[in-house]
Design an enzyme around this catalytic site. Structure first.
Site, PDB file in Angstrom:
ATOM      1  N   GLU A  50       6.382  -9.451   6.873  1.00 46.93           N
ATOM      2  CA  GLU A  50       6.158  -8.607   8.058  1.00 46.93           C
ATOM      3  C   GLU A  50       6.040  -9.427   9.348  1.00 46.93           C
ATOM      4  OE1 GLU A  50       2.854  -5.848   7.353  1.00 46.93           O
ATOM      5  OE2 GLU A  50       4.337  -4.288   7.022  1.00 46.93           O
ATOM      6  N   LYS A 100       9.006   5.448   8.102  1.00 44.72           N
ATOM      7  CA  LYS A 100       7.924   6.411   8.353  1.00 44.72           C
ATOM      8  C   LYS A 100       8.442   7.594   9.168  1.00 44.72           C
ATOM      9  CE  LYS A 100       4.085   3.105   8.611  1.00 44.72           C
ATOM     10  NZ  LYS A 100       3.128   2.505   9.517  1.00 44.72           N
ATOM     11  N   HIS A 102       9.628 -19.145 -17.886  1.00 46.12           N
ATOM     12  CA  HIS A 102      10.402 -18.616 -19.013  1.00 46.12           C
ATOM     13  C   HIS A 102      11.250 -17.424 -18.580  1.00 46.12           C
ATOM     14  CE1 HIS A 102       8.151 -21.158 -21.901  1.00 46.12           C
ATOM     15  NE2 HIS A 102       7.298 -21.150 -20.883  1.00 46.12           N
TER      16      HIS A 102
HETATM   17  O1  PA5 Z   1       0.219  -5.648   8.597  1.00 47.74           O
HETATM   18  C1  PA5 Z   1       0.318  -4.521   9.037  1.00 47.74           C
HETATM   19  O2  PA5 Z   1       0.091  -4.248  10.223  1.00 47.74           O
HETATM   20  C2  PA5 Z   1       0.707  -3.363   8.125  1.00 47.74           C
HETATM   21  O3  PA5 Z   1       0.945  -3.809   6.836  1.00 47.74           O
HETATM   22  C3  PA5 Z   1      -0.394  -2.332   8.117  1.00 47.74           C
HETATM   23  O4  PA5 Z   1      -1.579  -2.913   7.666  1.00 47.74           O
HETATM   24  C4  PA5 Z   1      -0.037  -1.131   7.222  1.00 47.74           C
HETATM   25  O5  PA5 Z   1       1.160  -0.552   7.647  1.00 47.74           O
HETATM   26  C5  PA5 Z   1      -1.131  -0.073   7.256  1.00 47.74           C
HETATM   27  O6  PA5 Z   1      -1.385   0.362   8.559  1.00 47.74           O
HETATM   28  P1  PA5 Z   1      -2.688   1.139   8.944  1.00 47.74           P
HETATM   29  O7  PA5 Z   1      -3.854   0.249   8.743  1.00 47.74           O
HETATM   30  O8  PA5 Z   1      -2.507   1.521  10.377  1.00 47.74           O
HETATM   31  O9  PA5 Z   1      -2.781   2.352   8.044  1.00 47.74           O
END
Ligand code: PA5
Length: 406
Positions: A270, A393, A291
């Protein structure tokens, strides 16, 4: 203590001259951490205040005494870090009470059904964690769990059983908490999900799990001494990438670090996987995966490098046949696998910690967070956003027309 060797098993693939191309930007990034826009990483108050820490510990004690099952609802950065640390540090069997269940990490009806049946006759406290408050999976999980809890507990009691961790001011969870009077923990607005394990996002669940969060934090803060090492790691990875090593395997030699590799995959994917850039993170849990995946790493397509995370010391279990401890044999396996892979086509960057404990894990988390941010800056992408995640989303929300049915 973290010990790194980025040379031994890379030297036939890259040289210091290759790495020196990054000297200028490396210095610039180091300056950002030392005296520029990233100095907040050196201040514990950016993550949690002393008062909050006390509240976290007191509330954790309350939770331990007042429920059989503690449900943590969250996805991505809102649960991955605490899950990784719990798996690494808690005993595999005979975990202490309360039992901890994660929910909202997917949309699996069969898992939901099991959770619903399991908690029916149990005392429950839930911690819903979402920075935005608008994420589909935790929202659905919270709807299901609060429906069940509303059937079990009176409105007033729910205030002691629903704990919300969310943005200080914004989002639908903050609004709900204000309306219903639920207890809340704040997520600092400048700390994004995958970087938030040492805010109340991770610290509160970890305290409930019985993990020594003060020592974790101590390790985390002490790792400011590793900033230049972490930047060197980022530079070495990027140099390998430019030699066509497009895939990085986070390889561990202890299955208790399995979820830690999941957290690493999230952190790096990310943070860096955007604008058609970034190294694809995968994981190997050795010696198990020698393995299976081991074949590819030894002789498959020439696109992988490994970041090997080892642990120097462990319990003493003597293996008489070899007159060595099990951990000594594991360490030999780590060393010889690096050598075997290196001899063919896969370089390794080796990162060892002394012990699998709170202090070392705190340091390791900070080391990798620093490296992920530095790596993003090296390739000129924003470390702190994840625009690609929004695209699916939007389509789901459109398909659901903003309504979902339980
Ligand atoms: O690292 C990030 O920002 C994402 O992985 C969020 O943590 C994830 O999408 C969850 O978001 P939120 O905490 O707004 O529900």
């Amino acid at each position: 203590m973290i010990k790194c060797d980025f040379d031994k098993y890379t030297s036939k693939f890259i040289s210091n001259i290759d790495k020196s191309k990054f000297n200028k930007i490396e210095k610039k990034i180091a300056k950002e951490f030392l005296s520029g826009s990233l100095t907040y990483w050196n201040d514990i108050n950016s993550f949690v205040s002393k008062d909050e820490l006390n509240t976290i510990m007191n509330t954790a004690n309350y939770v331990k005494e007042n429920c059989d099952v503690f449900i943590i609802i969250g996805i991505g950065g809102s649960y991955m870090g605490s899950k990784a640390i719990m798996e690494a540090l808690l005993p595999t069997f005979n975990k202490s009470k309360p039992e901890i269940i994660f929910l909202g990490t997917d949309l699996s009806s069969s898992y939901y059904k099991e959770v619903i049946d399991y908690i029916k006759d149990k005392e429950v406290i839930v911690n819903v964690i979402s920075k935005s408050g608008n994420t589909l999976e935790p929202n659905i999980a919270f709807e299901v769990i609060s429906y069940i809890m509303k059937g079990k507990y009176k409105k007033e009691e729910l205030k002691d059983r629903i704990i919300i961790t969310t943005d200080q001011k914004e989002g639908s969870l903050r609004k709900l908490a204000n309306e219903e009077g639920y207890f809340t923990f704040n997520i600092p607005s400048n700390i994004g999900g995958r970087f938030s394990v040492f805010t109340p996002v991770g610290l509160f669940p970890l305290a409930v799990a019985g993990i020594d969060i003060l020592t974790l934090l101590e390790g985390f803060m002490s790792a400011s001494e590793y900033v230049s090492l972490a930047i060197d790691y980022a530079v070495t990875r990027e140099t390998l990438y430019r030699k066509n090593k497009y895939v990085e395997s986070f390889t561990v030699y202890n299955s208790k670090l399995y979820y830690f590799t999941e957290w690493l995959k999230q952190l790096f994917a990310e943070t860096q996987g955007k604008s058609e850039k970034g190294i694809l993170p995968i994981s190997n849990i050795n010696t198990r995966d020698l393995h299976s995946m081991g074949q590819f790493l030894q002789e498959g397509h020439d696109i992988i490098f490994e970041t090997v995370i080892g642990i120097e010391n462990s319990n003493v279990i003597k293996i008489v046949k070899y007159d060595k401890t099990l951990n000594e044999i594991n360490r030999i396996a780590q060393e010889k696998v690096c050598l075997a892979h290196y001899r063919d086509k896969t370089p390794s960057l080796v990162i060892d910690i002394e012990n699998l404990d709170e202090y070392n894990i705190g340091q390791l988390v900070r080391f990798f967070i620093t490296a992920a941010i530095a790596g993003a800056l090296l390739i000129d992408v924003n470390p702190f956003d994840q625009p690609g995640v929004e695209k699916y989303k939007e389509l789901i929300t459109e398909a659901l027309n903003n309504t979902y049915i339980f």
